[in-house]
Design a protein around this motif. Structure first.
Motif, mmCIF file in Angstrom:
data_model
loop_
_atom_site.group_PDB
_atom_site.id
_atom_site.type_symbol
_atom_site.label_atom_id
_atom_site.label_comp_id
_atom_site.label_asym_id
_atom_site.label_seq_id
_atom_site.Cartn_x
_atom_site.Cartn_y
_atom_site.Cartn_z
ATOM 1 N N LYS A 98 2.891 -36.069 -7.545
ATOM 2 C CA LYS A 98 2.286 -37.313 -7.075
ATOM 3 C C LYS A 98 1.740 -37.060 -5.683
ATOM 4 N N VAL A 99 0.413 -36.959 -5.596
ATOM 5 C CA VAL A 99 -0.238 -36.602 -4.345
ATOM 6 C C VAL A 99 -0.150 -37.786 -3.382
ATOM 7 N N ASP A 100 0.413 -37.545 -2.216
ATOM 8 C CA ASP A 100 0.730 -38.630 -1.294
ATOM 9 C C ASP A 100 -0.499 -39.434 -0.867
ATOM 10 N N LYS A 101 -0.269 -40.724 -0.688
ATOM 11 C CA LYS A 101 -1.306 -41.655 -0.262
ATOM 12 C C LYS A 101 -2.032 -41.193 0.995
ATOM 13 N N SER A 102 -1.309 -40.541 1.909
ATOM 14 C CA SER A 102 -1.951 -40.146 3.179
ATOM 15 C C SER A 102 -3.124 -39.182 2.939
ATOM 16 N N PHE A 103 -3.086 -38.403 1.858
ATOM 17 C CA PHE A 103 -4.228 -37.535 1.519
ATOM 18 C C PHE A 103 -5.303 -38.322 0.783
ATOM 19 N N ASP B 30 -5.975 -41.343 1.080
ATOM 20 C CA ASP B 30 -6.659 -42.210 2.050
ATOM 21 C C ASP B 30 -7.950 -41.578 2.574
ATOM 22 N N GLY B 31 -7.996 -40.231 2.619
ATOM 23 C CA GLY B 31 -9.172 -39.542 3.166
ATOM 24 C C GLY B 31 -10.337 -39.446 2.193
ATOM 25 N N VAL B 32 -10.114 -39.842 0.939
ATOM 26 C CA VAL B 32 -11.163 -39.809 -0.084
ATOM 27 C C VAL B 32 -11.942 -41.112 -0.010
ATOM 28 N N PRO B 33 -13.277 -41.098 0.070
ATOM 29 C CA PRO B 33 -14.184 -39.960 0.079
ATOM 30 C C PRO B 33 -14.699 -39.600 1.479
ATOM 31 N N HIS B 34 -14.046 -40.063 2.527
ATOM 32 C CA HIS B 34 -14.657 -39.932 3.855
ATOM 33 C C HIS B 34 -14.393 -38.603 4.532
ATOM 34 N N SER B 35 -13.243 -37.981 4.252
ATOM 35 C CA SER B 35 -12.879 -36.778 4.979
ATOM 36 C C SER B 35 -13.045 -35.530 4.115
ATOM 37 N N VAL B 36 -13.872 -34.605 4.578
ATOM 38 C CA VAL B 36 -14.105 -33.351 3.854
ATOM 39 C C VAL B 36 -12.789 -32.588 3.708
ATOM 40 N N GLU B 37 -11.997 -32.577 4.778
ATOM 41 C CA GLU B 37 -10.740 -31.819 4.771
ATOM 42 C C GLU B 37 -9.752 -32.404 3.755
ATOM 43 N N GLN B 38 -9.585 -33.730 3.812
ATOM 44 C CA GLN B 38 -8.617 -34.375 2.907
ATOM 45 C C GLN B 38 -9.059 -34.209 1.458
ATOM 46 N N GLU B 39 -10.351 -34.314 1.225
ATOM 47 C CA GLU B 39 -10.862 -34.124 -0.140
ATOM 48 C C GLU B 39 -10.589 -32.715 -0.624
ATOM 49 N N ALA B 40 -10.716 -31.746 0.282
ATOM 50 C CA ALA B 40 -10.458 -30.345 -0.090
ATOM 51 C C ALA B 40 -8.999 -30.190 -0.501
ATOM 52 N N ILE B 41 -8.097 -30.819 0.222
ATOM 53 C CA ILE B 41 -6.665 -30.732 -0.101
ATOM 54 C C ILE B 41 -6.385 -31.399 -1.452
ATOM 55 N N VAL B 42 -6.911 -32.604 -1.586
ATOM 56 C CA VAL B 42 -6.706 -33.371 -2.819
ATOM 57 C C VAL B 42 -7.236 -32.601 -4.033
ATOM 58 N N THR B 43 -8.403 -31.972 -3.872
ATOM 59 C CA THR B 43 -9.011 -31.192 -4.960
ATOM 60 C C THR B 43 -8.157 -29.968 -5.286
ATOM 61 N N SER B 44 -7.738 -29.253 -4.252
ATOM 62 C CA SER B 44 -6.957 -28.021 -4.465
ATOM 63 C C SER B 44 -5.622 -28.315 -5.135
#
Ligand code: C2E
Ligand code: MG
Ligand code: MG
Ligand code: MG
Length: 282
Positions: free
Chosen positions: A200-205, A207-221
């Motif tokens: 279960k991918v934490d809400k704090s990550f 939250d960065g979708v779709p605005h943060s390139v970094e958070q999206e990269a983490i969520v995708t990986s």
């Protein structure tokens, strides 16, 4: 006294007030179940992009007679510190299994497929924990594979009895989810040592979708790693349609959050399953 006669340690009134507050909360909590003040809500876990019900997460609620609703964020830590979580957690397991089995009886294939239950580190290391889970399954008749226990990374980080409990769950056929995934000390390391079924991918990550390139990269990986390991990956805390659409584009197949549903009462779950309001019992 160690620092010599006639001296006195500095007294922190705020600390004392906090300690008393905890003690009062703990005393009230110790009788809350028998007084009928505790109940469960159920938050849907949905498939993307359809929004179909894939499961439910049981979330504890305490309606205090004087204070009104007390948040789990406030009383769960108190319950953990005092050990009250062991009895409380056993009640949550019994009640959520009973409810899930009752819905299967009533709705058959339309019943929510899976029930997820949060389990604290303190519960996991109890020698009786596997027996408690087994008893909840046996008494309710719920098939083991319909139950998921949600644990946090920190609970199993050190290995030992907590890791053994995870292995015991999987031996029973109960699924194990890593909750708030990504917020622990060694999230990737844990995937090597702790056998689980769900991330279960934490809400704090999320939250960065779709605005943060970094958070999206983490969520995708995380989704790619989890999927490659044949795990179910769920995005937690999805609050907007934009996030839900973007997560689907990023490859997510499951999500949970206020955008889809808030934690629902048992009756609201039934209305959702039945597709139309269930008449109130008279
Ligand atoms: P959790 O297991 O990570 O559960 C998710 C929390 O986020 C829930 O809060 C849920 O209501 C909330 N949430 C869900 N979707 C959204 C969203 O889109 N936006 C926002 N802002 N929040 C969302 P809740 O019910 O207050 O529970 C908080 C925590 O308390 C849980 O976090 C879990 O760690 C713990 N907890 C709840 N029930 C139990 C229980 O029966 N036993 C144990 N041991 N812990 C529990
Ligand atoms: Mg959870
Ligand atoms: Mg969570
Ligand atoms: Mg979380």
């Amino acid at each position: 006294k160690e620092s010599g006669r006639g001296r006195c340690a500095e007294f922190d009134p705020a600390m004392d007030a906090r300690a008393r507050e905890h003690a009062r909360l703990a005393a009230d909590l110790s009788v809350a179940v028998e007084r009928g003040e505790i109940h469960l809500r159920y938050q849907p876990i949905v498939a993307l992009p359809s929004g179909d019900l894939a499961g439910l997460e049981a979330l504890i609620r305490w309606n205090h007679p004087v204070r009104g609703p007390v948040s789990p964020a406030e009383f769960i830590p108190v319950a953990e510190k005092t050990g009250l979580i062991v009895g409380l957690g056993a009640w949550v397991l019994r009640e959520s299994c009973r409810q899930a089995a009752a819905w299967i009886d009533r709705y058959g294939d339309r019943a929510p497929g899976k029930m997820s239950v949060n389990v604290s580190a303190r519960q996991l290391i109890e020698p009786d924990f596997p027996a408690t889970v087994e008893a909840a399954l046996r008494e309710s008749g719920l098939p083991a594979e319909r139950l998921t226990v949600e644990i946090t990374e920190t609970a199993v980080f050190g290995g030992g009895p907590a890791l053994e409990a995870v292995q015991a769950m999987r031996a029973l056929g109960v699924r194990v989810a890593l909750d708030d995934f990504g917020t622990g000390h060694s999230s990737l390391g844990l995937l090597r040592t702790c056998p689980v079924d769900v991330l279960k991918v934490d809400k704090s990550f999320v939250d960065g979708v779709p605005h943060s390139v970094e958070q999206e990269a983490i969520v995708t990986s995380v989704n790619e790693i989890g999927t490659a390991m044949r795990l179910q990956v769920i995005a937690e805390g999805v609050e907007t349609a934009t996030q839900a659409e973007r997560l689907h584009v990023l490859g997510y197949r499951y999500a949970q959050g206020f955008h889809f549903d808030r934690p629902l009462t048992a009756q609201e779950c039934e209305e959702r399953v039945a597709g139309s309001p269930v008449p109130a019992a008279v």
